[in-house]
Design a protein around this motif. Structure first.
Motif, PDB file in Angstrom:
ATOM      1  N   CYS A  32       0.842  -1.207   0.000  1.00  0.00           N
ATOM      2  CA  CYS A  32       0.000   0.000   0.000  1.00  0.00           C
ATOM      3  C   CYS A  32       0.871   1.249   0.000  1.00  0.00           C
ATOM      4  N   TYR A  33       0.644   2.150  -0.965  1.00  0.00           N
ATOM      5  CA  TYR A  33       1.392   3.407  -0.982  1.00  0.00           C
ATOM      6  C   TYR A  33       0.502   4.589  -0.607  1.00  0.00           C
ATOM      7  N   GLN A  34      -0.600   4.311   0.066  1.00  0.00           N
ATOM      8  CA  GLN A  34      -1.448   5.337   0.676  1.00  0.00           C
ATOM      9  C   GLN A  34      -2.085   6.279  -0.339  1.00  0.00           C
ATOM     10  N   CYS A  35      -2.557   5.764  -1.459  1.00  0.00           N
ATOM     11  CA  CYS A  35      -3.209   6.622  -2.448  1.00  0.00           C
ATOM     12  C   CYS A  35      -4.592   7.066  -1.973  1.00  0.00           C
ATOM     13  N   GLY A  36      -5.231   6.244  -1.131  1.00  0.00           N
ATOM     14  CA  GLY A  36      -6.528   6.624  -0.563  1.00  0.00           C
ATOM     15  C   GLY A  36      -7.733   6.240  -1.386  1.00  0.00           C
ATOM     16  N   LYS A  37      -7.544   5.514  -2.500  1.00  0.00           N
ATOM     17  CA  LYS A  37      -8.692   5.102  -3.308  1.00  0.00           C
ATOM     18  C   LYS A  37      -9.641   4.213  -2.518  1.00  0.00           C
ATOM     19  N   CYS A  38      -9.089   3.393  -1.644  1.00  0.00           N
ATOM     20  CA  CYS A  38      -9.920   2.508  -0.822  1.00  0.00           C
ATOM     21  C   CYS A  38     -10.865   3.325   0.051  1.00  0.00           C
ATOM     22  N   PHE A  46     -17.560   7.327   6.404  1.00  0.00           N
ATOM     23  CA  PHE A  46     -18.020   8.481   7.186  1.00  0.00           C
ATOM     24  C   PHE A  46     -18.240   8.116   8.659  1.00  0.00           C
ATOM     25  N   ALA A  47     -18.508   6.849   8.935  1.00  0.00           N
ATOM     26  CA  ALA A  47     -18.804   6.419  10.305  1.00  0.00           C
ATOM     27  C   ALA A  47     -17.572   5.861  11.017  1.00  0.00           C
ATOM     28  N   MET A  48     -16.464   5.761  10.308  1.00  0.00           N
ATOM     29  CA  MET A  48     -15.256   5.138  10.869  1.00  0.00           C
ATOM     30  C   MET A  48     -14.404   6.153  11.626  1.00  0.00           C
ATOM     31  N   ARG A  53      -7.524   3.304   4.604  1.00  0.00           N
ATOM     32  CA  ARG A  53      -6.128   3.696   4.346  1.00  0.00           C
ATOM     33  C   ARG A  53      -5.385   3.929   5.659  1.00  0.00           C
ATOM     34  N   GLN A  54      -6.033   4.571   6.609  1.00  0.00           N
ATOM     35  CA  GLN A  54      -5.385   4.865   7.889  1.00  0.00           C
ATOM     36  C   GLN A  54      -5.152   3.594   8.709  1.00  0.00           C
ATOM     37  N   ARG A  57      -2.125   2.132   7.325  1.00  0.00           N
ATOM     38  CA  ARG A  57      -0.956   2.917   7.749  1.00  0.00           C
ATOM     39  C   ARG A  57      -0.570   2.595   9.195  1.00  0.00           C
ATOM     40  N   LEU A  58      -1.561   2.424  10.062  1.00  0.00           N
ATOM     41  CA  LEU A  58      -1.262   2.035  11.453  1.00  0.00           C
ATOM     42  C   LEU A  58      -0.501   0.710  11.464  1.00  0.00           C
ATOM     43  N   LEU A  59      -0.945  -0.214  10.626  1.00  0.00           N
ATOM     44  CA  LEU A  59      -0.263  -1.513  10.560  1.00  0.00           C
ATOM     45  C   LEU A  59       1.143  -1.368   9.992  1.00  0.00           C
ATOM     46  N   GLN A  60       1.295  -0.542   8.961  1.00  0.00           N
ATOM     47  CA  GLN A  60       2.629  -0.331   8.383  1.00  0.00           C
ATOM     48  C   GLN A  60       3.600   0.244   9.414  1.00  0.00           C
TER      49      GLN A  60
END
Length: 191
Positions: A32-38, A46-48, A53-54, A57-60
């Motif tokens: 994952c290069y954090q593009c944010g498409k997901c 909206f409810a998360m 992506r975040q 990133r926490l896992l990375q």
């Protein structure tokens, strides 16, 4: 801003955890290069508290506890829109599922009702081969101490054929039982 200490023991534990999550989800977190498409395509982002992506990133970064405590892993609807949109072939939906499994093994559930709903859902599937909506609602409401919650909608839904008082069982329930037995044999939830 909260300061996070990353000792070698913490990092080693995080690496083992991430390897386990990658194996369970058959997904490469490092890709994952954090593009944010997901996250842009996620219908429940909206409810998360953390977008898909975040969470990745926490896992990375090896912040497994923060990822496990996130409400997002429980809110994910498993629609796989995120996985479909990923240009790197990462499977955020599968990662979320693996995270839920690990969170339950660790005894981390942000809200007790999530576990109650999950257990009621799986009980229904195990008994009938599919979800019996009326039984699921009744079981959930009784276990959460709100037996008449949404009861006013029941008659209208029954009249329209949306829910039934009695479950419809499927053919091949032995196969369903084998699936549940196999999950339990592999150390799955005690459900």
């Amino acid at each position: 801003m909260e300061q996070i200490e990353l000792s070698s023991a913490t990092l080693s534990s995080a690496r083992e955890f991430i390897s386990r999550i990658e194996a369970q989800s058959e997904s490469n977190i490092k890709a994952c290069y954090q593009c944010g498409k997901c996250s842009a395509g996620c219908p429940v982002a909206f409810a998360m508290d953390y977008s898909p992506r975040q969470i990745i990133r926490l896992l990375q970064l090896g912040l497994k506890d923060e990822a496990l405590k996130a409400h997002s892993i429980w809110i994910c609807a498993q629609c796989a829109t995120c996985s479909t949109r990923c240009p790197r072939g990462v499977e955020p939906a599968r990662l979320m599922e693996a995270m839920r499994i690990e969170a339950r093994k660790s005894g981390i559930t942000p809200e007790k009702n999530i576990k109650i709903f999950d257990d009621a859902f799986l009980d229904s599937v195990e008994k009938n081969g599919r979800v019996h909506e009326f039984g699921l609602i009744l079981n959930f409401n009784l276990k959460t101490g709100q037996p008449f919650k949404d009861a006013g909608m029941g008659p209208a839904m029954m009249k329209r054929g949306k829910v039934s008082l009695f479950p419809h069982k499927i053919k091949g329930q032995t196969a369903i039982k084998r699936i549940f037995d196999r999950v339990r044999a592999q150390g799955g939830d005690q459900h």
